[in-house]
Scaffold this motif. Structure first.
Motif, PDB file in Angstrom:
ATOM      1  N   ASN A 183      -6.134  -2.900   6.428  1.00 13.70           N
ATOM      2  CA  ASN A 183      -7.559  -2.615   6.298  1.00 13.70           C
ATOM      3  C   ASN A 183      -7.896  -1.899   4.997  1.00 13.70           C
ATOM      4  OD1 ASN A 183      -8.216  -3.863   8.701  1.00 13.70           O
ATOM      5  ND2 ASN A 183      -8.058  -1.975   9.893  1.00 13.70           N
ATOM      6  N   VAL A 184      -6.996  -1.046   4.518  1.00 13.55           N
ATOM      7  CA  VAL A 184      -7.209  -0.381   3.229  1.00 13.55           C
ATOM      8  C   VAL A 184      -7.281  -1.428   2.125  1.00 13.55           C
ATOM      9  CG1 VAL A 184      -6.113   1.122   1.500  1.00 13.55           C
ATOM     10  CG2 VAL A 184      -6.203   1.833   3.892  1.00 13.55           C
ATOM     11  N   ASP A 185      -6.379  -2.400   2.151  1.00 17.15           N
ATOM     12  CA  ASP A 185      -6.374  -3.456   1.151  1.00 17.15           C
ATOM     13  C   ASP A 185      -7.637  -4.312   1.252  1.00 17.15           C
ATOM     14  OD1 ASP A 185      -4.739  -5.020  -0.912  1.00 17.15           O
ATOM     15  OD2 ASP A 185      -5.254  -6.568   0.563  1.00 17.15           O
TER      16      ASP A 185
ATOM     17  N   ASN B  43     -10.551  -3.413   2.375  1.00 20.34           N
ATOM     18  CA  ASN B  43     -11.672  -2.614   1.875  1.00 20.34           C
ATOM     19  C   ASN B  43     -11.715  -2.619   0.345  1.00 20.34           C
ATOM     20  OD1 ASN B  43     -13.896  -0.733   2.077  1.00 20.34           O
ATOM     21  ND2 ASN B  43     -12.444   0.799   1.344  1.00 20.34           N
ATOM     22  N   ARG B  44     -10.576  -2.584  -0.286  1.00 21.59           N
ATOM     23  CA  ARG B  44     -10.550  -2.609  -1.754  1.00 21.59           C
ATOM     24  C   ARG B  44     -11.081  -3.937  -2.286  1.00 21.59           C
ATOM     25  NH1 ARG B  44      -4.820   0.472  -2.634  1.00 21.59           N
ATOM     26  NH2 ARG B  44      -5.644   2.539  -2.240  1.00 21.59           N
TER      27      ARG B  44
ATOM     28  N   ARG C 184      -3.601  -0.308   9.512  1.00 21.56           N
ATOM     29  CA  ARG C 184      -4.282   0.617   8.603  1.00 21.56           C
ATOM     30  C   ARG C 184      -4.114   0.183   7.150  1.00 21.56           C
ATOM     31  NH1 ARG C 184      -3.173   4.196   5.037  1.00 21.56           N
ATOM     32  NH2 ARG C 184      -4.548   5.921   4.602  1.00 21.56           N
ATOM     33  N   CYS C 185      -2.893  -0.102   6.729  1.00 20.73           N
ATOM     34  CA  CYS C 185      -2.658  -0.525   5.348  1.00 20.73           C
ATOM     35  C   CYS C 185      -3.345  -1.861   5.067  1.00 20.73           C
ATOM     36  CB  CYS C 185      -1.170  -0.618   5.055  1.00 20.73           C
ATOM     37  SG  CYS C 185      -0.386   0.999   4.823  1.00 20.73           S
TER      38      CYS C 185
ATOM     39  N   GLU D 258       0.812  -1.221   0.000  1.00 21.75           N
ATOM     40  CA  GLU D 258       0.000   0.000   0.000  1.00 21.75           C
ATOM     41  C   GLU D 258       0.840   1.264   0.000  1.00 21.75           C
ATOM     42  OE1 GLU D 258      -3.253   0.341  -0.424  1.00 21.75           O
ATOM     43  OE2 GLU D 258      -3.313  -1.825  -0.667  1.00 21.75           O
ATOM     44  N   CYS D 259       1.845   1.335   0.891  1.00 25.58           N
ATOM     45  CA  CYS D 259       2.571   2.601   1.055  1.00 25.58           C
ATOM     46  C   CYS D 259       4.074   2.501   0.791  1.00 25.58           C
ATOM     47  CB  CYS D 259       2.332   3.149   2.458  1.00 25.58           C
ATOM     48  SG  CYS D 259       3.092   2.148   3.745  1.00 25.58           S
TER      49      CYS D 259
END
Length: 68
Positions: A39-41, A43-44, A36-37, A20-21
Motif C-alpha cells: 500500500n505504501v508503494d 500510494n507513491r 502495508r509495504c 520498500e523495507c
C-alpha cells in the motif's frame, strides 16, 4: 506429503527483498513483504511521487504537433 517431498518442491518465485523495507518477500504480496509495504508503494504511484520521464509535447501556434 513427507519431509523429503517438501524439500524437492521448488518455489514459484525466488524470495527477494521487499522494495520498500528490504525484508524477504511473501508469496501473497509479492514482491512486497506485507500488505502495508504494498500500500505504501501504491500510494507513491497515486500521489505522483514516481514519475516516468519523457519529453514534453510542444504544439505549434495552430495547435498541431511540431515536425522535426
Amino acid at each position: 506429503m513427507s519431509e523429503g517431498e517438501k524439500a524437492k518442491v521448488t518455489p514459484l518465485r525466488p524470495r527477494r527483498p521487499c522494495p520498500e523495507c528490504g525484508r524477504p518477500s511473501a508469496r501473497d504480496t509479492y514482491p512486497f513483504c506485507s500488505v502495508r509495504c504494498k500500500n505504501v508503494d501504491l500510494n507513491r504511484w497515486l500521489s505522483g511521487a514516481y514519475v516516468i520521464p519523457g519529453e514534453d509535447a510542444e504544439d505549434t501556434p495552430d495547435g498541431t504537433p511540431e515536425q522535426d
